[in-house]
Motif scaffolding. Structure first.
Motif, PDB file in Angstrom:
ATOM      1  N   LYS A  10     -48.414  23.218  26.606  1.00  0.00           N
ATOM      2  CA  LYS A  10     -47.424  23.445  27.666  1.00  0.00           C
ATOM      3  C   LYS A  10     -47.929  24.452  28.694  1.00  0.00           C
ATOM      4  O   LYS A  10     -47.565  24.390  29.867  1.00  0.00           O
ATOM      5  CB  LYS A  10     -46.114  23.923  27.051  1.00  0.00           C
ATOM      6  CG  LYS A  10     -44.967  23.891  28.045  1.00  0.00           C
ATOM      7  CD  LYS A  10     -43.698  24.543  27.562  1.00  0.00           C
ATOM      8  CE  LYS A  10     -43.140  23.966  26.320  1.00  0.00           C
ATOM      9  NZ  LYS A  10     -41.770  24.469  26.042  1.00  0.00           N
ATOM     10  N   GLU A  11     -48.768  25.375  28.282  1.00  0.00           N
ATOM     11  CA  GLU A  11     -49.286  26.395  29.200  1.00  0.00           C
ATOM     12  C   GLU A  11     -50.163  25.808  30.297  1.00  0.00           C
ATOM     13  O   GLU A  11     -50.421  26.461  31.305  1.00  0.00           O
ATOM     14  CB  GLU A  11     -50.075  27.453  28.416  1.00  0.00           C
ATOM     15  CG  GLU A  11     -49.224  28.317  27.509  1.00  0.00           C
ATOM     16  CD  GLU A  11     -48.778  27.580  26.240  1.00  0.00           C
ATOM     17  OE1 GLU A  11     -49.521  26.721  25.718  1.00  0.00           O
ATOM     18  OE2 GLU A  11     -47.651  27.862  25.784  1.00  0.00           O
ATOM     19  N   GLN A  12     -50.619  24.575  30.126  1.00  0.00           N
ATOM     20  CA  GLN A  12     -51.470  23.934  31.120  1.00  0.00           C
ATOM     21  C   GLN A  12     -50.682  23.315  32.277  1.00  0.00           C
ATOM     22  O   GLN A  12     -51.290  22.865  33.241  1.00  0.00           O
ATOM     23  CB  GLN A  12     -52.329  22.851  30.457  1.00  0.00           C
ATOM     24  CG  GLN A  12     -53.382  23.397  29.516  1.00  0.00           C
ATOM     25  CD  GLN A  12     -54.103  22.277  28.808  1.00  0.00           C
ATOM     26  OE1 GLN A  12     -53.653  21.799  27.786  1.00  0.00           O
ATOM     27  NE2 GLN A  12     -55.223  21.850  29.385  1.00  0.00           N
ATOM     28  N   VAL A  20     -40.560  17.972  31.132  1.00  0.00           N
ATOM     29  CA  VAL A  20     -41.240  16.680  30.921  1.00  0.00           C
ATOM     30  C   VAL A  20     -42.132  16.778  29.689  1.00  0.00           C
ATOM     31  O   VAL A  20     -42.122  15.901  28.822  1.00  0.00           O
ATOM     32  CB  VAL A  20     -42.068  16.275  32.163  1.00  0.00           C
ATOM     33  CG1 VAL A  20     -42.904  15.039  31.880  1.00  0.00           C
ATOM     34  CG2 VAL A  20     -41.177  16.043  33.359  1.00  0.00           C
ATOM     35  N   PHE A  21     -42.895  17.846  29.607  1.00  0.00           N
ATOM     36  CA  PHE A  21     -43.778  18.067  28.457  1.00  0.00           C
ATOM     37  C   PHE A  21     -42.968  18.068  27.158  1.00  0.00           C
ATOM     38  O   PHE A  21     -43.301  17.363  26.206  1.00  0.00           O
ATOM     39  CB  PHE A  21     -44.531  19.393  28.625  1.00  0.00           C
ATOM     40  CG  PHE A  21     -45.606  19.617  27.601  1.00  0.00           C
ATOM     41  CD1 PHE A  21     -46.917  19.299  27.886  1.00  0.00           C
ATOM     42  CD2 PHE A  21     -45.303  20.140  26.359  1.00  0.00           C
ATOM     43  CE1 PHE A  21     -47.914  19.511  26.941  1.00  0.00           C
ATOM     44  CE2 PHE A  21     -46.284  20.350  25.405  1.00  0.00           C
ATOM     45  CZ  PHE A  21     -47.599  20.027  25.701  1.00  0.00           C
ATOM     46  N   VAL A  37     -53.595  12.657  29.608  1.00  0.00           N
ATOM     47  CA  VAL A  37     -54.114  12.424  30.962  1.00  0.00           C
ATOM     48  C   VAL A  37     -52.959  12.293  31.949  1.00  0.00           C
ATOM     49  O   VAL A  37     -52.993  12.861  33.038  1.00  0.00           O
ATOM     50  CB  VAL A  37     -55.011  11.166  30.998  1.00  0.00           C
ATOM     51  CG1 VAL A  37     -55.478  10.873  32.427  1.00  0.00           C
ATOM     52  CG2 VAL A  37     -56.218  11.342  30.082  1.00  0.00           C
ATOM     53  N   PHE A  38     -51.922  11.546  31.556  1.00  0.00           N
ATOM     54  CA  PHE A  38     -50.770  11.360  32.445  1.00  0.00           C
ATOM     55  C   PHE A  38     -50.155  12.689  32.869  1.00  0.00           C
ATOM     56  O   PHE A  38     -49.611  12.806  33.965  1.00  0.00           O
ATOM     57  CB  PHE A  38     -49.682  10.511  31.789  1.00  0.00           C
ATOM     58  CG  PHE A  38     -50.049   9.073  31.531  1.00  0.00           C
ATOM     59  CD1 PHE A  38     -50.981   8.406  32.305  1.00  0.00           C
ATOM     60  CD2 PHE A  38     -49.439   8.377  30.500  1.00  0.00           C
ATOM     61  CE1 PHE A  38     -51.305   7.081  32.059  1.00  0.00           C
ATOM     62  CE2 PHE A  38     -49.750   7.057  30.254  1.00  0.00           C
ATOM     63  CZ  PHE A  38     -50.685   6.410  31.029  1.00  0.00           C
ATOM     64  N   MET A  39     -50.211  13.699  32.010  1.00  0.00           N
ATOM     65  CA  MET A  39     -49.583  14.987  32.333  1.00  0.00           C
ATOM     66  C   MET A  39     -50.259  15.714  33.486  1.00  0.00           C
ATOM     67  O   MET A  39     -49.736  16.705  33.973  1.00  0.00           O
ATOM     68  CB  MET A  39     -49.535  15.895  31.105  1.00  0.00           C
ATOM     69  CG  MET A  39     -48.354  15.645  30.199  1.00  0.00           C
ATOM     70  SD  MET A  39     -46.725  15.712  30.993  1.00  0.00           S
ATOM     71  CE  MET A  39     -46.627  17.422  31.494  1.00  0.00           C
ATOM     72  N   ASN A  40     -51.377  15.210  33.966  1.00  0.00           N
ATOM     73  CA  ASN A  40     -51.957  15.757  35.185  1.00  0.00           C
ATOM     74  C   ASN A  40     -51.042  15.458  36.366  1.00  0.00           C
ATOM     75  O   ASN A  40     -51.131  16.100  37.404  1.00  0.00           O
ATOM     76  CB  ASN A  40     -53.365  15.205  35.421  1.00  0.00           C
ATOM     77  CG  ASN A  40     -54.380  15.877  34.532  1.00  0.00           C
ATOM     78  OD1 ASN A  40     -54.758  17.005  34.782  1.00  0.00           O
ATOM     79  ND2 ASN A  40     -54.780  15.196  33.472  1.00  0.00           N
ATOM     80  N   SER A  41     -50.187  14.459  36.198  1.00  0.00           N
ATOM     81  CA  SER A  41     -49.130  14.146  37.152  1.00  0.00           C
ATOM     82  C   SER A  41     -47.832  14.040  36.347  1.00  0.00           C
ATOM     83  O   SER A  41     -47.489  12.953  35.869  1.00  0.00           O
ATOM     84  CB  SER A  41     -49.406  12.833  37.883  1.00  0.00           C
ATOM     85  OG  SER A  41     -48.303  12.488  38.694  1.00  0.00           O
TER      86      SER A  41
END
Length: 84
Positions: A10-12, A20-21, A37-41
């Motif tokens: 989550k810190e990223q 969302v996370f 990878v999707f969490m980059n967006s």
């Protein structure tokens, strides 16, 4: 080497995207697979997670039919992640 960083904690992500996370972790048990990878967006990650949850758990087809369809597609694409 990945072209995008894999988001596994989550810190990223920005504080505004923590919901969302948390939602993805709550529904899938961990931040793993393509969601790293999707969490980059986060907007895309949230929408993909919602669509996936609908198709897997809320659709009108019988669960056995949904699982058969998922396994057939996974086999066709040699998606080892799904088989694992």
């Amino acid at each position: 080497m990945a072209r995008l960083p894999l988001v596994t904690s989550k810190e990223q992500v920005a504080p505004k995207d923590h919901a969302v996370f948390d939602s993805i972790v709550a529904s899938r048990g961990a931040m793993q697979g393509p969601f790293t990878v999707f969490m980059n967006s986060p907007e895309i990650a949230g929408r993909v997670a919602h669509l996936g949850a609908y198709v897997r758990f809320e659709g009108s087809l019988d669960m056995r039919v949904r699982v058969l369809a998922a396994m057939t597609v996974a086999r066709g694409f040699e998606a080892l992640y799904v088989w694992g």
